[in-house]
Design a protein around this motif. Structure first.
Motif, short mmCIF file in Angstrom:
data_model
loop_
_atom_site.label_atom_id
_atom_site.label_comp_id
_atom_site.label_asym_id
_atom_site.label_seq_id
_atom_site.Cartn_x
_atom_site.Cartn_y
_atom_site.Cartn_z
N UNK A 386 0.87 -1.61 -0.12
CA UNK A 386 0.36 0.15 0.17
C UNK A 386 1.27 1.59 0.03
N UNK A 387 0.03 2.87 -0.74
CA UNK A 387 0.91 3.56 -0.15
C UNK A 387 1.67 4.28 1.32
N UNK A 388 3.08 4.69 1.20
CA UNK A 388 3.22 5.05 1.51
C UNK A 388 3.53 6.73 2.85
N UNK A 389 2.17 7.20 2.94
CA UNK A 389 2.00 8.34 3.20
C UNK A 389 2.29 8.67 4.05
N UNK A 424 11.97 -9.42 6.24
CA UNK A 424 12.40 -8.04 7.27
C UNK A 424 13.56 -7.77 7.78
N UNK A 425 14.72 -7.62 7.00
CA UNK A 425 15.76 -7.62 7.48
C UNK A 425 16.09 -6.15 6.54
N UNK A 426 16.32 -5.64 7.70
CA UNK A 426 16.82 -3.67 6.98
C UNK A 426 16.57 -3.46 5.81
N UNK A 443 7.96 1.13 3.52
CA UNK A 443 6.66 0.99 3.93
C UNK A 443 6.79 0.48 6.20
N UNK A 444 6.34 1.31 6.25
CA UNK A 444 6.65 0.65 8.12
C UNK A 444 5.72 -0.86 8.36
N UNK A 449 4.30 -7.55 5.89
CA UNK A 449 4.34 -7.71 4.54
C UNK A 449 5.40 -7.71 3.49
N UNK A 450 6.00 -8.47 3.59
CA UNK A 450 7.31 -9.10 2.59
C UNK A 450 7.17 -10.45 1.47
N UNK A 451 8.09 -10.67 0.25
CA UNK A 451 7.40 -11.52 -0.21
C UNK A 451 8.18 -13.17 0.88
N UNK A 452 9.24 -12.77 1.14
CA UNK A 452 9.44 -13.80 1.93
C UNK A 452 8.85 -14.46 3.49
#
Length: 559
Positions: A386-389, A424-426, A443-444, A449-452
């Motif tokens: 989603x958008x980083x607002x 979830x790494x840096x 995004x926070x 929310x990441x591929x791995x």
């Protein structure tokens, strides 16, 4: 009812295109900026070249936002050398390596071509702006001071304010549809055409599989520079929309230019021509870019579908409209997100009943990948980005909007261009775990929310996309079949059929809470095999449900 595509099938008819925003997809050299090396290192995620494996997405092509030499005022959409790669992304040798590695995996490569304008740092413009009598003096749109506030006419920039900027050396104004550092080329000059067409051949000869033409409806301008009429009573905050753009876009001459580019493309085998039919073009305008004899764009991009609200009747109306007006022998294309739009989950989660983003994302994925046409995915939508607002002003990169002289534009586009969330790494693995400052803030939500992480969750958005993409690749009906709706006007759910002579696939998408399945057209009740569903196990044979569960999605093949 639309007709199945039964002849002259090209790879893009049944293929899936994946848009990469190179600045934020993957950083291969650890400097915090996405690059070609990073893309090469992530290719196996997109398509590993092994049709027997399903760990990858299995996309058929990548579309790269511009990687040409550029001062990056508009993040690459201001080109200063068409024939070279911007050092921020790498080298020409690395681009050739990317081409080679993509082709080994069966991935086509589509380049973004910005042909309406160049950067004001392009050698062509530097020469053109030096005097009124140099060899390239007529390569851009120059006019003497005019009647109102010294301006030649009332043409506006989409980025705010007048479209005219004064040049001291020539004592003339030059026109720019976009930012003042993006002067428009004079497409009426045959030398400009020859230079552009020669450049396109340069990339095609290298092995590029197609082009996406940026702002492809604004190449031609009125030769008399007549004022645009002002719309009666128009009060849009962006004054650009308060004019009827009769003289600075969508001119008949524009189609002649596109036809010439298409004829050039047709000299090469299996190359695709895609075009952004620009900003406020209506769907029938976009449709006209197929050409009278399907001799212009293969795939015109129109914006009505992604701008639709999350409502089944409205979305179906746009699909039916496109079904009616797409010429015989031509092919539709659909997308939900791109680099200029807020991401679809950020748009649609605001709707009244849209409280579950995971289910909305799965429903949207089903719609995009099962309608008749070529789907285009935007990086990260397959994991639910989603958008980083929350990007502070000092970290914003969309300088073309940030520097808008009148502040007429909506918030800038950085929110939908943030780094791809790999793990979830840096920095979400964007720089392969290195502690760097990325081009834009991650995004926070990247730790969830990441591929791995989502690959490990069978119920994730990513795994639902992977399943749908696999099912689509195995189904002739989903890739080439006709489309027909089973509901005249859907209020809560959509139901439609994709068909070829040998296969029927039924798609049911419930947009809300549990509802009875209501169809306007009778179909066989029993003997449907589940291809993909968020409620039923794949391979299960069932009858049509009496009721659709909350946000139920079913892709069913007639057994």
């Amino acid at each position: 009812m639309s007709l199945a595509l039964d002849c002259d099938r090209k790879w893009w008819h049944g293929g899936v295109i994946y848009q990469i925003y190179p600045l934020t997809f993957a950083d291969g050299n650890g400097d915090g900026v996405g690059d070609l090396r990073g893309i090469i290192q992530r290719l196996d995620y997109l398509n590993d070249g092994d049709p027997d494996k399903t760990a990858d997405l299995g996309v058929d092509a990548i579309w790269l936002s511009p990687v040409n030499q550029s001062p990056m005022v508009d993040n690459g959409y201001d080109i200063s050398d068409y024939r070279d790669i911007c050092p921020i992304f790498g080298t020409l040798a690395e681009f050739k390596e990317l081409l080679e590695q993509c082709h080994i995996r069966g991935i086509r490569v589509i380049m973004d071509m910005v042909l309406n304008h160049t950067s004001n740092q392009h050698p062509w413009f530097i020469e053109s702006s030096a005097s009124r009598d140099n060899p390239k003096s007529d390569w851009y749109l120059w006019q003497d001071p005019g009647y109102k506030d010294g301006l030649p006419n009332n043409w506006l920039s989409y980025f705010g304010g007048s479209g005219w900027t004064f040049n001291e050396d020539r004592q003339q104004y030059y026109f720019h549809v976009f930012n003042e550092n993006q002067p428009d080329l004079n497409w009426r000059n045959p030398e400009v055409k020859a230079a552009i067409y020669d450049m396109l051949r340069y990339w095609l000869d290298m092995g590029v599989d197609g082009f996406r033409l940026d702002a492809s409806s604004v190449y031609s301008k009125d030769q008399y520079y007549r004022d645009n009429p002002v719309k009666f009573g128009a009060t849009d905050k962006n004054a650009y929309y308060n004019q009827d753009h009769l003289y600075d876009k969508d001119l008949p001459d524009n189609h002649g230019i596109i036809r010439e580019i298409r004829a050039l493309m047709d000299e090469y085998e299996d190359r695709v021509l895609i075009g952004e039919t620009f900003i406020d073009s209506r769907l029938y305008d976009s449709n006209s870019f197929y050409g009278v004899n399907n001799d212009e764009l293969h795939l015109p991009f129109a914006f009505e579908f992604p701008f639709s609200p999350w409502y089944p009747g409205y979305l179906q109306r746009e699909i039916e409209k496109k079904e009616r007006i797409t010429p015989a022998g031509a092919w539709p294309t659909y997308f939900l997100d791109n680099h200029d739009l807020p991401r679809h989950l950020s748009r649609w989660i605001e709707c009244a009943l849209c409280t579950n983003p995971t289910e909305i994302a799965k429903a949207a994925a089903t719609l995009l990948l099962t309608v008749r046409g070529t789907p285009v995915l935007y990086y990260g939508q397959e994991i639910g980005m989603v958008d980083n607002q929350d990007i502070p002003p000092e970290l914003q990169r969309d300088q073309a909007v940030v520097a808008s002289p009148t502040g007429e534009l909506p918030p800038n586009r950085d929110g939908s261009r943030t780094p791809m969330q790999w793990d979830a790494s840096a920095n979400a693995g964007f720089s392969f775990g290195k502690e760097v400052t990325p081009w834009l803030p991650v995004h926070a939500n990247y730790q969830e929310v990441n591929v791995e992480t989502t690959l490990k969750d069978d119920a994730s958005i990513l795994n639902f996309y992977r399943k749908l993409l696999y099912v689509r690749a195995q189904s002739e009906a989903l890739r080439f079949g006709s489309w027909r709706t089973l509901i005249h006007y859907p209020y809560e759910h959509m139901a439609y059929m994709r068909e070829t002579a040998s296969e029927q696939v039924l798609i049911l998408i419930n947009f809300a809470y549990e509802k009875p399945l209501e169809l306007d057209k009778p179909i066989t009740k029993g003997g449907w095999t589940v291809l993909a569903s968020n409620k039923w196990e794949s391979g299960k044979t069932l009858a049509l449900p009496e009721n659709l569960q909350s946000f139920e999605i079913d892709v069913l093949r007639k057994a």
